[in-house]
Design a protein around this motif. Structure first.
Motif: not given
Length: 390
Positions: A84-88, A129-133, A138-143, A159-166
């Motif tokens: 959702a964060a990436i799409l909208v 928050v985790t996923a969008y960060a 990554l987009l800042a360093v990737l082509p 990364v976002s899923v285990p962050a939610s579990a934590a």
């Protein structure tokens, strides 16, 4: 990872509810900017983005019905925050997941009502928050290419899923109703949700890539991404080299001066680009809605019946000893079944279709009101601005 009633005590649930309410309020303000038209676009472009955000919520609901096996006796499902964060956008993404959790809790008895704030925090706020960060880093360093967007989407979702579990483990350590060692819960929750994160990453990458292929302008995370010019050489597509700046030839004589014209020179042209009318997203909206209905109304019948990661860990560690019956357990759609239909396939399918319809209606209505409020504020600000005296 829907937390039921009875896992977290009342004080921590109330605190999580307050955090969730604040996050939703902030997201409502932020979503007004994210769902607004792009620079240089006129017309009702903002209103056209509201149905797309509602569609994302409905798609997340549909895919969450597709539990996939991740280990012996354990399944997982999409959380949807990264997608959702990436799409909208991140603010609209929090609202999308919150709408899904609200519909699931009220109609399907999935996720406790007293634990709604906990679920919004761990499945909506933390994942987004985790996923969008991670995605932006990554987009800042990737082509600057489409493959970079899909690769960053994969990593962000993973990364976002285990962050939610934590995050759930931390809340349980503070307000859990059962005494289970923190390290035990953390190791079990993060371990199984890393595996679930792989499935989440694959689904997110494929969905973002599919939208990028047909309408990259509708992907919030790909705004400003210019597609590379391709050349076909010997049957292969290669990146075209950037055009070299034109240089005047030293041998060519200077152009003759134009004859004097007594008439006044015309005013300089406006350097700003002409406003554009955006393409209608109706086709992709219909295609996305059809996909959500097929997934929820047909494919969901074949989803894994094994308990998800949280349910499995809770049963193994004795964390579910004080679980209370859901307040909506008598709902005709409880447990994703439609009433008392004997045909299981038809029952699950109708429940899925009803859930998609309810989610797209609630989500579209919410985002439409959000965008209209933004336009009204803009008109009021324009009306109250003093005229330019110059």
């Amino acid at each position: 990872m829907h937390v039921p009633d009875g896992f977290i005590d009342a004080p921590v649930s109330l605190a999580a509810g307050a955090v969730a309410a604040a996050a939703v309020a902030i997201s409502l303000k932020g979503a007004r900017r994210e769902l607004g038209p792009a620079p240089g676009v006129i017309g009702r472009a903002a209103e056209r983005t509201a149905p797309l955000a509602g569609l994302v919520a409905a798609f997340v609901f549909a895919v969450q019905m597709l539990n996939f096996p991740v280990a012996a006796g354990t399944s997982g499902h999409l959380l949807g925050g990264a997608l959702a964060a990436i799409l909208v956008g991140p603010f609209a993404g929090v609202l999308c997941v919150s709408v899904v959790l609200l519909v699931q809790g009220l109609l399907f008895a999935d996720g406790g009502l007293t634990a709604l704030g906990v679920n919004v925090v761990i499945m909506g706020v933390v994942t987004v928050v985790t996923a969008y960060a991670v995605f932006r880093a990554l987009l800042a360093v990737l082509p600057r290419a489409r493959r970079s967007v899909t690769a960053a989407a994969f990593a962000a979702a993973l990364v976002s899923v285990p962050a939610s579990a934590a995050a759930f483990t931390l809340l349980h350590a503070v307000g859990g109703t059962t005494e289970v060692p923190f390290r035990t819960v953390l190791a079990a929750m993060v371990g199984v949700h890393v595996l679930i994160g792989v499935g989440e990453a694959v689904i997110t990458m494929l969905t973002v890539g599919a939208v990028l292929a047909v309408r990259p302008d509708l992907v919030h995370g790909a705004r400003g991404l210019a597609p590379a010019l391709k050349l076909r050489v010997d049957g292969r597509l290669i990146d075209a080299p950037p055009p070299a700046p034109a240089e005047p030839s030293p041998a060519s004589p200077p152009p003759p001066a134009p004859p004097a014209d007594p008439s006044p020179a015309p005013p300089p042209a406006d350097p700003s680009p002409a406003p554009q009318t955006p393409r209608s997203p109706r086709r992709i909206w219909l295609a996305g809605l059809a996909a959500a209905l097929v997934l929820a109304g047909g494919v969901s019948f074949y989803a894994s019946a094994s308990p998800d990661g949280l349910e499995k860990v809770a049963a193994d560690q004795g964390m579910d000893e004080r679980v209370r019956d859901h307040a909506a357990a008598d709902s005709p759609l409880a447990d994703y079944g439609f009433g008392d239909l004997a045909d299981a396939r038809l029952s699950v399918g109708l429940a899925g279709v009803a859930g998609v319809g309810a989610t797209v209606a609630v989500g579209t209505g919410l985002f439409h009101l959000t965008v209209r409020r933004r336009r009204r504020r803009g008109r009021h600000a324009g009306a109250g601005r003093a005229p330019n005296a110059s």
